[in-house]
Structure formats: structure tokens, C-alpha cells
Write a protein that holds these residues in place. Structure first.
Motif: not given
Length: 452
Positions: A387, A397, A399, A425, A428, A430
């Protein structure tokens, strides 16, 4: 399988209290700013479109006090979301926590149906549709009449596609290779009508430079489609250059805000985007089946979507089947199909109200504080971050990737820590306005133990 745990304490802080109608070729180079009155319960404080402005930097590895956000005890807000009593819930990018009051709202929906029968349509159900439109318009900064409820974002995009005609001289759809999965089969299907799809590739699998998207736009472009935040990386797109490039070329612009709205402010009128789609079940804490479509005022009046049902007619009860498709409703309503998903809109109302109460500017500042903390922890454990680190380039979010990340996600779930994992990814994470610093620390403490 997520194992239920006993009630957990909510430490840390959270944010304080809280025209001629035609089937479509683009609209030329008219002004990109819609005007009108925003209907909402009360004004929402918002920074400019895209992201909060510059914020002071923090030395790596140092947890300082929250910057720019007003904080109080977590309890008043956290108590509204039952899952927070059982789990460390860090998956609002996938499904936001539902307020307890949504249950009462749905019971009210059933009560109206049970007691009023058909009369519910002219009373509480019609009110639910109008309230949803007002709430979404307030969050988006959209003028009255420019928002319509949709079952999901795909249905909103399909309505837009049905109003466009790639056989009239413009046939190119520009998009990136980081869009959400639903976008590709939808627009690839448009190729059967003569459209050409140009996919702008990401150089790193994390972001796509706005300039690269703008460079792909030319006089043959019919529509430019991109996300405000990309689901594989949490990267925040610079929308202004993309929308401006489309406008200058006489093309339409469409933004998917599903991964941003509710945690990253946006003002669609100021941005000048033609179409904006999204839904309620992620950062808006509203649940599935409560999507929406924004259509800029002047754009709506020049388009006549083929995918239109009786709710999209100017007067559904005056329609005669021998009159062809019938005159469309005004504004975004002309993109409606059949009966809206009233229970979905009723359920969504409670989460939308919570977002309004806290305020989008405060939510954004809180999100940046918590995602900063994630980055500090990730660096301390030498995790790969997929990210963007810049605050004006990331959404809500973060990653994280490392060997064994997929298995670690399952082990975290067994400990009552809810995140998710995606290929290319990683994990994740968030945090939302209802999460705490303690929960971020708990996540990384668990990761350290899992990784040995």
C-alpha cells in the motif's frame, strides 16, 4: 471459522461523537461542476476531493499523539456495534460492522408491511427511499436529484453502459488493470456492441499514475472508468487529472467509490465527475443491496438509458405499452429499474447516520492515524507493505504480505482477529472510526507470535 470470544475491552481512542434525450455519445466540453442544493440532515465537513490535505510527518517507529483529530473514550461509539464486543474487527474494507440499531430498523420495516400492507409504499417505504438518497447525496456532496438507489455498483455501471452507444464515432473505454473484478466482464461485454477496451497497466501492482490514464484518453474515447481506491492495494487515485482529461476530450468519466466512500471524503460536484457508483456494505456500515448511482445533472438530462424499468419513467402509471419506451424521469431517477430493495435501504440508514454523526473529515483523520500505526508495526516486523505510504495516496486499508500470510489469516481468525487475504495483495487490514490503537497492537502481537 471465526471463534467467538467473550466480551473484549475497547481501549484507546476513537473520533469524537460523535434537455433533448438521446442514447449517448459524450457531452462535449461543458463545465464540470454541477450546481444545486445538497439535501442532508446537516452539513458534512469535508476536505477537498480525494484525500485530506498534507499532514505532519512522524518519525519512523514512534507512536505519537493523534494528529488533527479530536478524540474521546471509545465506549460511546463502540457500544453501538455488537461485533466489537466479541472480535477485533479490522475488515471494514470487505464488510463494515453493523450497528445494533439496524435490527430495530428492519423490525420497523416488517411492522409497516405487516400492519399497513400496500399502504407502506406511500408511507415508510417511500420515506426510506428518499432518506437513503438524501443521506448518500450528503456524503457525496451531490445536488438534489442526482442520486438513485441501485442494488449494487454493477447495476449502476450497467445503467450507465445502457445509455452509451459505441457505434456513433466514439468507441473506446479506458480503464486500469487494478479495477474491481466486476468491471471487466461488464465492459468486456460492451465489446460485443463495437467498443474497444484499453486497459492501462499498473507499473507495480499497487497504483496506476493518473497521468498514464489521462494519456490513454483521446478523441475516440467514450468513457474513462477508474476507482477512487483500488481494492488490491488500498492506493488512493488522484481523480482530478483523470476527470479533467476525460472532459477535455469530450468523454464521460465514471468513478467507482466502493472502497473509499465512508473513509475518504469526496465531493462529486466539485470534482465534476459524470458518474459515481458505490454501495453501503463496506465503510458505510450499511449492508448489501444498498448501492447507488450519482449522475451529474446536465449529463442525466442528455442520456436515455436502455436499461430502464417502470421506476425510471416520468409517470409509471401513465405509461402505455404501445408508446415505446416512454418518457424518462428527471435526473438520476431515469436510471432506475424496478422496485428498489427497500429492506436493504432501511438497514443501511443506521450505518449512514453513524457516518454522518462522526463526520467524514474526522473519520479520515482517524483512519490516517491508525494506518500510520499499522505501517510502523509492519516496518518493525519487516513485513512487505503493498500500500502506498504517502498519506495522500492511500485510502483506509493497508495490505501486508509475507511468507505464510494466507495461513496466518486463518490463525488470526481463530484468535478472534478478523482481517482477510487476497492473492497479489496479502493480508488486508482496515481499521475504521470504531477501532482503537490497542486493537492494532493486538493484531501485530498475534502476527509476531504466529510468525515465531
Amino acid at each position: 471459522m471465526i471463534r467467538a470470544r467473550g466480551p473484549k475491552r475497547g481501549g484507546g481512542d476513537v473520533v469524537e461523537d460523535a434537455v433533448q434525450v438521446r442514447v449517448g455519445q459524450p457531452h462535449g466540453t461543458a463545465s464540470g461542476t454541477a450546481t444545486g442544493t445538497v439535501r442532508s440532515h446537516r452539513p458534512l465537513a469535508r476536505p477537498g476531493p480525494g484525500a485530506a490535505g498534507p499532514r505532519p510527518s512522524r518519525a519512523p517507529g514512534v507512536f505519537g499523539p493523534p494528529r488533527g483529530s479530536v478524540c474521546v473514550s471509545a465506549a460511546p461509539l463502540r457500544s453501538r456495534f455488537p461485533i466489537l464486543e466479541e472480535e477485533t474487527y479490522l475488515a471494514s474494507h470487505s464488510l463494515g460492522a453493523v450497528p445494533a440499531s439496524a435490527k430495530e430498523a428492519l423490525e420497523g420495516y416488517h411492522e409497516a408491511w405487516a400492519r399497513q400492507g400496500i399502504g407502506a409504499w406511500e408511507g415508510p417505504w417511500a420515506e426510506a427511499i428518499a432518506t437513503f438518497n438524501e443521506q448518500i447525496a450528503g456524503i457525496l456532496g451531490a445536488p438534489e436529484g442526482t442520486v438513485a438507489p441501485m442494488l449494487n455498483a454493477t447495476r449502476g455501471m450497467a445503467g450507465v453502459a445502457s445509455a452509451l452507444d459505441p457505434s456513433q464515432g466514439r468507441d473506446k473505454i479506458v480503464m486500469t488493470d487494478l479495477e474491481f473484478t466486476t468491471s471487466y466482464p461488464l465492459w468486456r461485454g460492451f465489446e460485443e456492441l463495437g467498443a474497444e477496451i484499453e486497459v492501462v497497466e499498473s507499473p507495480d501492482g499497487v497504483r496506476v499514475p493518473a497521468e498514464a490514464i489521462a494519456d490513454a484518453v483521446d478523441e475516440s474515447t467514450l468513457l474513462v472508468h477508474t476507482c477512487q481506491v483500488y481494492f488490491r492495494s488500498g492506493a488512493l487515485q488522484q481523480l482530478e487529472p483523470v476527470v479533467e482529461a476525460a472532459r477535455e476530450a469530450g468523454a464521460y468519466s465514471l468513478v467507482d467509490g466502493y472502497q473509499s466512500v465512508g473513509v475518504v471524503p469526496v465531493d462529486v460536484a466539485e470534482l465534476g465527475v459524470d458518474f459515481f457508483v458505490g454501495g453501503s456494505h463496506k465503510w458505510l456500515c450499511g449492508g448489501p443491496g444498498a448501492g447507488y448511482l450519482y449522475v451529474r445533472e446536465d449529463v442525466a438530462e442528455e442520456l436515455d438509458p436502455r436499461l430502464r424499468g417502470w421506476f425510471g419513467l416520468a409517470d409509471p402509471f401513465a405509461y402505455e405499452q404501445l408508446e415505446g419506451r416512454g418518457p424518462p424521469a428527471e435526473g438520476a431517477r431515469r436510471f432506475l429499474g424496478g422496485t428498489p430493495n427497500v429492506p436493504g435501504l432501511v438497514a443501511a440508514r443506521e450505518g449512514l447516520e453513524a457516518i454522518r454523526e462522526v463526520g467524514l473529515d474526522r473519520i479520515r483523520q482517524r483512519s490516517l492515524d491508525l494506518t500510520d500505526r499499522i505501517l510502523v508495526h509492519a516496518d518493525a516486523q519487516d513485513l512487505t507493505v503493498r500500500t502506498p505510504r504517502e498519506e495522500d495516496r492511500r485510502g483506509g486499508m493497508v495490505c501486508l504480505d509475507f511468507e505464510g500470510a494466507e495461513q496466518a489469516t486463518d490463525e488470526l481468525a481463530e484468535q478472534g482477529i478478523v482481517v482477510d487475504w487476497r492473492p497479489d495483495c496479502g493480508i488486508r487490514v482496515s481499521p475504521h472510526f470504531y477501532n482503537t490503537e490497542d486493537e492494532i497492537d493486538e493484531l501485530f502481537g498475534a502476527l509476531a507470535r504466529i510468525r515465531g
